[in-house]
Design an enzyme around this catalytic site. Structure first.
Site, PDB file in Angstrom:
ATOM      1  N   HIS A 166      47.948 -44.552   4.118  1.00  0.00           N
ATOM      2  CA  HIS A 166      47.290 -42.909   4.054  1.00  0.00           C
ATOM      3  C   HIS A 166      47.269 -42.130   5.381  1.00  0.00           C
ATOM      4  CE1 HIS A 166      45.584 -43.435   0.003  1.00  0.00           C
ATOM      5  NE2 HIS A 166      45.897 -44.509   0.302  1.00  0.00           N
ATOM      6  N   ASP A 373      47.560 -35.662  11.291  1.00  0.00           N
ATOM      7  CA  ASP A 373      46.870 -36.153   9.762  1.00  0.00           C
ATOM      8  C   ASP A 373      47.878 -36.491   9.033  1.00  0.00           C
ATOM      9  OD1 ASP A 373      44.920 -36.670   8.011  1.00  0.00           O
ATOM     10  OD2 ASP A 373      43.830 -34.772   8.809  1.00  0.00           O
TER      11      ASP A 373
HETATM   12  P1  ADP Z   1      40.223 -38.488   6.209  1.00  0.00           P
HETATM   13  O1  ADP Z   1      40.840 -39.241   5.012  1.00  0.00           O
HETATM   14  O2  ADP Z   1      41.214 -38.738   7.608  1.00  0.00           O
HETATM   15  O3  ADP Z   1      38.847 -38.458   6.265  1.00  0.00           O
HETATM   16  P2  ADP Z   1      41.041 -35.979   4.435  1.00  0.00           P
HETATM   17  O4  ADP Z   1      40.903 -34.423   4.621  1.00  0.00           O
HETATM   18  O5  ADP Z   1      42.185 -36.559   3.668  1.00  0.00           O
HETATM   19  O6  ADP Z   1      40.686 -36.817   5.725  1.00  0.00           O
HETATM   20  O7  ADP Z   1      39.869 -36.358   3.591  1.00  0.00           O
HETATM   21  C1  ADP Z   1      38.443 -36.106   3.783  1.00  0.00           C
HETATM   22  C2  ADP Z   1      37.664 -36.097   2.446  1.00  0.00           C
HETATM   23  O8  ADP Z   1      36.252 -36.445   2.998  1.00  0.00           O
HETATM   24  C3  ADP Z   1      37.796 -34.859   1.848  1.00  0.00           C
HETATM   25  O9  ADP Z   1      37.766 -35.115   0.262  1.00  0.00           O
HETATM   26  C4  ADP Z   1      36.535 -33.968   2.181  1.00  0.00           C
HETATM   27  O10 ADP Z   1      35.972 -33.229   1.193  1.00  0.00           O
HETATM   28  C5  ADP Z   1      35.555 -35.197   2.482  1.00  0.00           C
HETATM   29  N1  ADP Z   1      34.598 -34.725   3.501  1.00  0.00           N
HETATM   30  C6  ADP Z   1      34.737 -34.279   4.469  1.00  0.00           C
HETATM   31  N2  ADP Z   1      33.622 -33.910   5.233  1.00  0.00           N
HETATM   32  C7  ADP Z   1      32.726 -33.995   4.511  1.00  0.00           C
HETATM   33  C8  ADP Z   1      31.147 -34.197   4.447  1.00  0.00           C
HETATM   34  N3  ADP Z   1      30.547 -33.617   5.631  1.00  0.00           N
HETATM   35  N4  ADP Z   1      30.621 -34.380   3.561  1.00  0.00           N
HETATM   36  C9  ADP Z   1      31.181 -34.868   2.560  1.00  0.00           C
HETATM   37  N5  ADP Z   1      32.436 -35.259   2.124  1.00  0.00           N
HETATM   38  C10 ADP Z   1      33.211 -34.721   3.242  1.00  0.00           C
HETATM   39  O1  F6P Z   2      42.567 -41.940   5.420  1.00  0.00           O
HETATM   40  C1  F6P Z   2      42.496 -42.732   6.423  1.00  0.00           C
HETATM   41  C2  F6P Z   2      41.208 -43.206   6.296  1.00  0.00           C
HETATM   42  O2  F6P Z   2      41.006 -44.347   7.011  1.00  0.00           O
HETATM   43  C3  F6P Z   2      40.976 -43.729   4.932  1.00  0.00           C
HETATM   44  O3  F6P Z   2      41.177 -45.478   4.660  1.00  0.00           O
HETATM   45  C4  F6P Z   2      39.433 -43.526   4.660  1.00  0.00           C
HETATM   46  O4  F6P Z   2      39.394 -42.949   3.596  1.00  0.00           O
HETATM   47  C5  F6P Z   2      38.983 -42.563   5.676  1.00  0.00           C
HETATM   48  O5  F6P Z   2      39.963 -42.463   6.703  1.00  0.00           O
HETATM   49  C6  F6P Z   2      37.697 -42.797   6.273  1.00  0.00           C
HETATM   50  O6  F6P Z   2      37.653 -43.976   7.006  1.00  0.00           O
HETATM   51  P1  F6P Z   2      36.665 -45.142   7.079  1.00  0.00           P
HETATM   52  O7  F6P Z   2      36.776 -45.931   5.977  1.00  0.00           O
HETATM   53  O8  F6P Z   2      36.937 -45.803   8.198  1.00  0.00           O
HETATM   54  O9  F6P Z   2      35.200 -44.512   7.010  1.00  0.00           O
END
Ligand code: ADP
Ligand code: F6P
Length: 474
Positions: A166, A373
């Site tokens: 991912h 990202d």
């Molecule tokens: P990562 O996997 O690195 O966290 P992504 O952008 O792919 O990054 O996914 C982030 C997810 O977390 C999204 O579905 C988003 O809606 C959720 N998210 C981000 N910030 C918040 C928050 N403050 N509260 C709840 N959900 C959140």
């Molecule tokens: O997308 C990368 C990732 O590490 C996922 O495995 C996970 O959804 C997200 O970031 C949040 O990270 P963590 O599980 O360390 O809180």
């Protein structure tokens, strides 16, 4: 139909114990967002870490385990030493910064962290074996579990195993820094199908496998230890219908109106991220500062909202990073705030999805400017929520999503001047330009949703495997 066993470090829910109170809350992050649908549809099991249950009473623990069972979730428990070594130390202190090209943040010297990573990966492999039934498909996820495919292959040679990464797979010149590069590659190659978000990440993997293991480079299939390993690019996505439903929900729309009213005619520029140093938040703040400096007449006409979800707070780099962001926000608000308002509204908390969608609906401009990202789902969520084709998306070239969302305003997040100018450009974008761009973006997000992502991967997994032709065979 054969069962689907999903395996990831974190379960779709996390258990929190706070002074005797126990809560089971949805986990944040892109992986969980993308896999919820396939898990519900395929009705199999999801194996992963539920969070720290050590402080629960026997009764609370039984209650939590019942709730997990109802969700089809199988807990893989970690001790606090393992959380600190396997998760904080190796997964998030070594692999995460290396794969995001942040080499200066690497902590390579703690060998016991690697040992713990290997042991916990073994534990996951054993947990899969304990639940495995012939015919099951096993889908293992992400950088925390790169060794599991090969460990499972040793235990069940004919298992159908998929692995999806991912996060970015870095260029071979960066990947080769890792002292355990060979083990990580061999671990991933235990799968029948290895998936990445983009063709660029797949290319980096193939080139690394050629350099480190001497394999014949082929972008589609690698011949490895008498098997064929299929490699694919599968851009992860979101459950679009769910976002459209929330965007139409009367309560969500009322909350969006309330947010707009509280901005008193100001345009809203939004950021939504985990508070992670890869997400480019400090440079985004500096670009906002540059914008405020350059555009005095717009200062009272814009409100910046940054929602930051707490994450990995026990990793040193994250605690330090939080301090940096707090200081920057304080400095900018101190310089440009008035008695009536401050330019940046910074919210450090998690929020239910309905609240996040209300913010998406209220925002005139969405800023998604990570330094790096794997994909980034926030930008896709914003696009899916803009059902009236309004709004402008500013997107980093270094997010995997930039390969698909080409009608966004693409920026180099390192170039603060360029980001400041792009904020200005997004704020004055005409409604007709917004519509043309947003319609094209929405078409792509709607047709390439999470359902298609999992369907394509699982289809390839169904057909994958087999023995490579012998050298010299016709
Ligand atoms: P990562 O996997 O690195 O966290 P992504 O952008 O792919 O990054 O996914 C982030 C997810 O977390 C999204 O579905 C988003 O809606 C959720 N998210 C981000 N910030 C918040 C928050 N403050 N509260 C709840 N959900 C959140
Ligand atoms: O997308 C990368 C990732 O590490 C996922 O495995 C996970 O959804 C997200 O970031 C949040 O990270 P963590 O599980 O360390 O809180």
């Amino acid at each position: 139909m054969s069962r689907l066993l999903i395996v990831s470090n974190r379960l779709p829910v996390t258990v929190h114990a706070d002074q005797g109170d126990v809560s089971v809350v949805p986990s944040a992050g892109g992986l969980v967002t993308a896999l919820r649908g396939p898990h519900e549809r395929h009705g199999g099991l999801w194996l992963g870490w539920p969070g720290d249950l050590a402080r629960l009473t026997e009764e609370q623990r039984r209650d939590v385990e019942d709730r997990l069972e109802q969700l089809g979730a199988v807990p893989v428990h970690l001790t606090s030493a393992e959380v600190s070594r396997y998760y904080d130390g190796f997964s998030n202190g070594v692999l995460w910064p290396l794969f995001h090209y942040l080499v200066e943040k690497l902590h390579l010297d703690a060998r016991h962290n690697w040992e713990s990573y290997r042991e916990v990966n073994e534990r996951f492999a054993e947990a899969i074996v304990a639940r495995y039934r012939p015919g099951d498909r096993v889908w293992i996820h992400d950088y925390q579990l790169t060794l599991v495919p090969a460990m499972l292959r040793r235990r069940i040679p004919d298992a159908r195993i998929g692995f999806f990464l991912h996060i970015p797979f870095p260029a071979a010149e960066v990947f080769r820094i890792l002292p355990w590069r060979e083990q990580v590659l061999r671990g991933m190659l235990g799968a029948d199908v290895v998936g990445f978000h983009t063709t660029a990440y797949r290319y980096h993997f193939v080139y690394s496998a050629a350099r480190v293991l001497g394999l014949d480079p082929d972008l589609e299939t690698l011949a490895y230890e008498g098997r064929r390993v299929r490699l694919g690019a599968y851009p992860v996505s979101i459950d679009v219908d769910e976002f459209v439903r929330l965007a139409r929900d009367e309560e969500v729309r009322a909350e969006a109106r309330r947010i707009r009213e509280s901005a008193r005619g100001r345009k809203i520029v939004l950021g939504v991220d985990r508070l992670d140093y890869t997400k480019g938040i400090p440079r985004r703040m500096l670009a906002i500062e540059r914008f405020l400096e350059r555009e005095p007449e717009l200062r009272s006409k814009v409100r910046f909202i940054q929602l930051a979800v707490p994450t990995r707070e026990n990793v040193d780099a994250y605690a330090e990073f939080r301090r940096v962001v707090n200081e920057l926000v304080g400095r900018i608000n101190g310089s440009y705030g008035t008695l009536d308002d401050v330019p940046i509204h910074f919210l450090h908390r998690s929020m239910p999805m309905a609240g996040v969608v209300a913010l998406y609906l209220a925002a005139d401009v969405m800023m998604v400017t990570p330094l790096r990202d794997g994909m980034n789902l926030v930008c896709k969520e914003y696009v899916a929520s803009r059902i009236d084709d309004t709004g402008a998306l500013v997107l980093s070239e270094f997010a995997g999503a930039a390969a698909e969302l080409i009608e966004a305003l693409l920026v180099n997040p390192h170039d603060i001047d360029a980001v400041a100018s792009t904020i200005q450009r997004a704020l004055v974008m005409s409604p007709s330009e917004q519509r043309v761009r947003m319609q094209a973006l929405r078409r792509r997000v709607v047709t390439h949703d999470a359902h298609r992502w999992s369907h394509r991967f699982l289809n390839d997994l169904e057909r994958a495997g087999g023995v490579p032709p012998a050298v010299g065979a016709a």
